[in-house]
Design a protein around this motif. Structure first.
Motif, PDB file in Angstrom:
ATOM      1  N   GLY A  20       0.837  -1.197   0.000  1.00 16.71           N
ATOM      2  CA  GLY A  20       0.000   0.000   0.000  1.00 16.71           C
ATOM      3  C   GLY A  20       0.869   1.242   0.000  1.00 16.71           C
ATOM      4  O   GLY A  20       1.834   1.326   0.759  1.00 16.71           O
ATOM      5  N   ILE A 199       2.746  -7.961   4.164  1.00 13.42           N
ATOM      6  CA  ILE A 199       2.038  -6.707   3.914  1.00 13.42           C
ATOM      7  C   ILE A 199       2.982  -5.544   4.188  1.00 13.42           C
ATOM      8  O   ILE A 199       3.547  -5.428   5.276  1.00 13.42           O
ATOM      9  CB  ILE A 199       0.790  -6.594   4.813  1.00 13.42           C
ATOM     10  CG1 ILE A 199      -0.140  -7.794   4.584  1.00 13.42           C
ATOM     11  CG2 ILE A 199       0.056  -5.288   4.545  1.00 13.42           C
ATOM     12  CD1 ILE A 199      -1.312  -7.855   5.541  1.00 13.42           C
ATOM     13  N   GLU A 201       3.134  -1.499   4.122  1.00 14.85           N
ATOM     14  CA  GLU A 201       2.356  -0.263   4.063  1.00 14.85           C
ATOM     15  C   GLU A 201       3.324   0.916   4.110  1.00 14.85           C
ATOM     16  O   GLU A 201       4.024   1.114   5.092  1.00 14.85           O
ATOM     17  CB  GLU A 201       1.377  -0.218   5.236  1.00 14.85           C
ATOM     18  CG  GLU A 201       0.395   0.936   5.167  1.00 14.85           C
ATOM     19  CD  GLU A 201      -0.350   1.109   6.486  1.00 14.85           C
ATOM     20  OE1 GLU A 201      -1.368   0.440   6.673  1.00 14.85           O
ATOM     21  OE2 GLU A 201       0.122   1.916   7.318  1.00 14.85           O
ATOM     22  N   VAL A 204       1.331   5.611   4.445  1.00 20.24           N
ATOM     23  CA  VAL A 204      -0.133   5.713   4.452  1.00 20.24           C
ATOM     24  C   VAL A 204      -0.589   6.376   5.746  1.00 20.24           C
ATOM     25  O   VAL A 204      -0.349   5.863   6.839  1.00 20.24           O
ATOM     26  CB  VAL A 204      -0.790   4.319   4.321  1.00 20.24           C
ATOM     27  CG1 VAL A 204      -2.306   4.454   4.365  1.00 20.24           C
ATOM     28  CG2 VAL A 204      -0.338   3.648   3.031  1.00 20.24           C
ATOM     29  N   ILE A 212      -6.639   1.893   2.343  1.00 24.73           N
ATOM     30  CA  ILE A 212      -5.465   1.043   2.584  1.00 24.73           C
ATOM     31  C   ILE A 212      -5.306   0.695   4.061  1.00 24.73           C
ATOM     32  O   ILE A 212      -5.288  -0.474   4.438  1.00 24.73           O
ATOM     33  CB  ILE A 212      -4.177   1.728   2.073  1.00 24.73           C
ATOM     34  CG1 ILE A 212      -4.245   1.924   0.551  1.00 24.73           C
ATOM     35  CG2 ILE A 212      -2.943   0.901   2.434  1.00 24.73           C
ATOM     36  CD1 ILE A 212      -3.052   2.682  -0.031  1.00 24.73           C
ATOM     37  N   ARG A 213      -5.207   1.701   4.903  1.00 30.16           N
ATOM     38  CA  ARG A 213      -4.777   1.485   6.286  1.00 30.16           C
ATOM     39  C   ARG A 213      -5.670   0.490   7.032  1.00 30.16           C
ATOM     40  O   ARG A 213      -5.191  -0.509   7.571  1.00 30.16           O
ATOM     41  CB  ARG A 213      -4.724   2.832   7.021  1.00 30.16           C
ATOM     42  CG  ARG A 213      -3.967   2.772   8.345  1.00 30.16           C
ATOM     43  CD  ARG A 213      -3.839   4.153   8.952  1.00 30.16           C
ATOM     44  NE  ARG A 213      -3.129   4.125  10.211  1.00 30.16           N
ATOM     45  CZ  ARG A 213      -1.832   4.365  10.364  1.00 30.16           C
ATOM     46  NH1 ARG A 213      -1.088   4.647   9.317  1.00 30.16           N
ATOM     47  NH2 ARG A 213      -1.260   4.332  11.555  1.00 30.16           N
ATOM     48  N   PHE A 216      -5.922  -3.103   5.301  1.00 26.16           N
ATOM     49  CA  PHE A 216      -4.681  -3.865   5.444  1.00 26.16           C
ATOM     50  C   PHE A 216      -4.546  -4.430   6.851  1.00 26.16           C
ATOM     51  O   PHE A 216      -4.092  -5.563   7.037  1.00 26.16           O
ATOM     52  CB  PHE A 216      -3.480  -2.969   5.123  1.00 26.16           C
ATOM     53  CG  PHE A 216      -3.172  -2.853   3.651  1.00 26.16           C
ATOM     54  CD1 PHE A 216      -4.176  -2.912   2.694  1.00 26.16           C
ATOM     55  CD2 PHE A 216      -1.871  -2.674   3.210  1.00 26.16           C
ATOM     56  CE1 PHE A 216      -3.909  -2.796   1.335  1.00 26.16           C
ATOM     57  CE2 PHE A 216      -1.578  -2.562   1.861  1.00 26.16           C
ATOM     58  CZ  PHE A 216      -2.594  -2.626   0.928  1.00 26.16           C
ATOM     59  N   GLU A 217      -4.929  -3.638   7.842  1.00 26.49           N
ATOM     60  CA  GLU A 217      -4.893  -4.128   9.222  1.00 26.49           C
ATOM     61  C   GLU A 217      -5.819  -5.336   9.386  1.00 26.49           C
ATOM     62  O   GLU A 217      -5.477  -6.308  10.076  1.00 26.49           O
ATOM     63  CB  GLU A 217      -5.308  -3.016  10.184  1.00 26.49           C
ATOM     64  CG  GLU A 217      -4.289  -1.890  10.321  1.00 26.49           C
ATOM     65  CD  GLU A 217      -4.773  -0.770  11.225  1.00 26.49           C
ATOM     66  OE1 GLU A 217      -3.945   0.088  11.587  1.00 26.49           O
ATOM     67  OE2 GLU A 217      -5.978  -0.735  11.564  1.00 26.49           O
ATOM     68  N   ARG A 230       4.809  -1.436   8.688  1.00 29.89           N
ATOM     69  CA  ARG A 230       4.260  -0.095   8.517  1.00 29.89           C
ATOM     70  C   ARG A 230       5.386   0.927   8.621  1.00 29.89           C
ATOM     71  O   ARG A 230       6.050   1.024   9.670  1.00 29.89           O
ATOM     72  CB  ARG A 230       3.186   0.190   9.555  1.00 29.89           C
ATOM     73  CG  ARG A 230       2.701   1.639   9.583  1.00 29.89           C
ATOM     74  CD  ARG A 230       1.475   1.790  10.463  1.00 29.89           C
ATOM     75  NE  ARG A 230       0.286   1.265   9.793  1.00 29.89           N
ATOM     76  CZ  ARG A 230      -0.831   0.893  10.425  1.00 29.89           C
ATOM     77  NH1 ARG A 230      -0.904   0.964  11.750  1.00 29.89           N
ATOM     78  NH2 ARG A 230      -1.864   0.446   9.731  1.00 29.89           N
ATOM     79  N   ASN A 232       6.177   4.937   8.291  1.00 28.46           N
ATOM     80  CA  ASN A 232       5.505   6.227   8.247  1.00 28.46           C
ATOM     81  C   ASN A 232       6.247   7.215   9.133  1.00 28.46           C
ATOM     82  O   ASN A 232       6.748   6.849  10.196  1.00 28.46           O
ATOM     83  CB  ASN A 232       4.050   6.092   8.707  1.00 28.46           C
ATOM     84  CG  ASN A 232       3.200   7.281   8.334  1.00 28.46           C
ATOM     85  OD1 ASN A 232       3.326   8.358   8.908  1.00 28.46           O
ATOM     86  ND2 ASN A 232       2.324   7.092   7.358  1.00 28.46           N
TER      87      ASN A 232
END
Length: 262
Positions: A20, A199, A201, A204, A212-213, A216-217, A230, A232
């Motif tokens: 994502g 996955i 991410e 995002v 997405i967020r 995806f979780e 993740r 970010n």
């Protein structure tokens, strides 16, 4: 073992990879002043307010001509990481840079649209039109900037209202443009059940968390063989429900791809 090494190993071991891409990859056109013909075009538009509709088309010309974008380099590093894997990418970026990094376009869905198609600004029809022809006309007229003011605004052949790019920035965004790819994505996602799924991410935030967020979780929570990464700058934290499956990396996702995966 550092987090990047763990990420590389999880992707190498994964049967499927879900990616994502979010707000940290959005183009802000800050380099447009590197292109004098585009700057002259913007100045011409300032002098002729009635052709202000042309600004997004100059942005598209910029996107086509910009070959040095950090986003493209970051995507190329990502491609090298996942090429040969069974992957699918969901991106909220509309700049189209990801299409130039080597990825299989059939494995990308852009639910926020892009600059490739035009739609009726009033949504009187769901029909879409290629934007390349009009962009080519504008590129040609940029060679003689004074001719920009003579460019006619594209209009819907059905209702006569202006045509705009088929993207979420417009109030009457026609979602049908991306739905065929979204159907491929949902079908692909169904195939991740009980598979080793990694996955990833990237950048995002909470602009469109339902795209997405949050999904995806949910996928990570229900798939017992999933691993979740993740990355970010600000919203890197993981929820308690997937904490045991995931690794969070604090930092700008684009910079991470440029610096850690080079």
């Amino acid at each position: 073992m550092d987090k990047t090494q763990i990420l590389k190993e999880k992707i190498a071991d994964a049967e499927m990879v879900l990616i994502g891409i979010g707000e940290e990859f959005s183009e802000d056109f800050h380099k447009i002043n590197h292109y004098p013909h585009l700057m002259k075009g913007l100045e011409e538009i300032d002098r002729h307010e009635d052709i202000s509709w042309m600004v997004p088309f100059l942005e598209k010309v910029y996107l086509e001509e910009e070959r040095d974008a950090e986003n493209i380099k970051a995507y190329q590093n990502l491609y090298e990481l996942v090429k040969g894997k069974n992957y699918f990418i969901v991106t909220t970026s509309i700049d189209g840079y990801i299409e130039r990094a080597g990825f299989d376009l059939e494995r990308i869905v852009e639910p926020c649209g892009n600059y490739n198609k035009l739609q009726c600004s009033e949504k009187c029809t769901k029909e879409l039109w290629d934007s390349d022809d009009l962009t080519s006309v504008i590129k040609e007229k940029l060679q003689h900037t004074e001719e920009l003011g003579k460019t006619e605004q594209p209009r819907c052949p059905y209702c006569g209202k202006p045509l705009v790019f088929n993207s979420i920035v417009h109030e009457n965004y026609i979602e049908e443009g991306y739905l065929p790819q979204w159907e491929k994505y949902t079908k692909w996602l169904q195939g991740t059940v009980n598979k080793k799924l990694c996955i990833l991410e990237l950048g995002v935030g909470m602009h469109l968390p339902n795209v997405i967020r949050w999904p995806f979780e949910k996928v990570a929570f229900y798939n017992q063989k999933a691993s979740f990464f993740r990355i970010n700058e600000k919203l890197y934290q993981l929820t308690e429900e997937i904490g045991d499956k995931g690794i969070s990396i604090e930092g700008n996702a684009r910079d991470y791809l440029l610096e850690e995966l080079k």
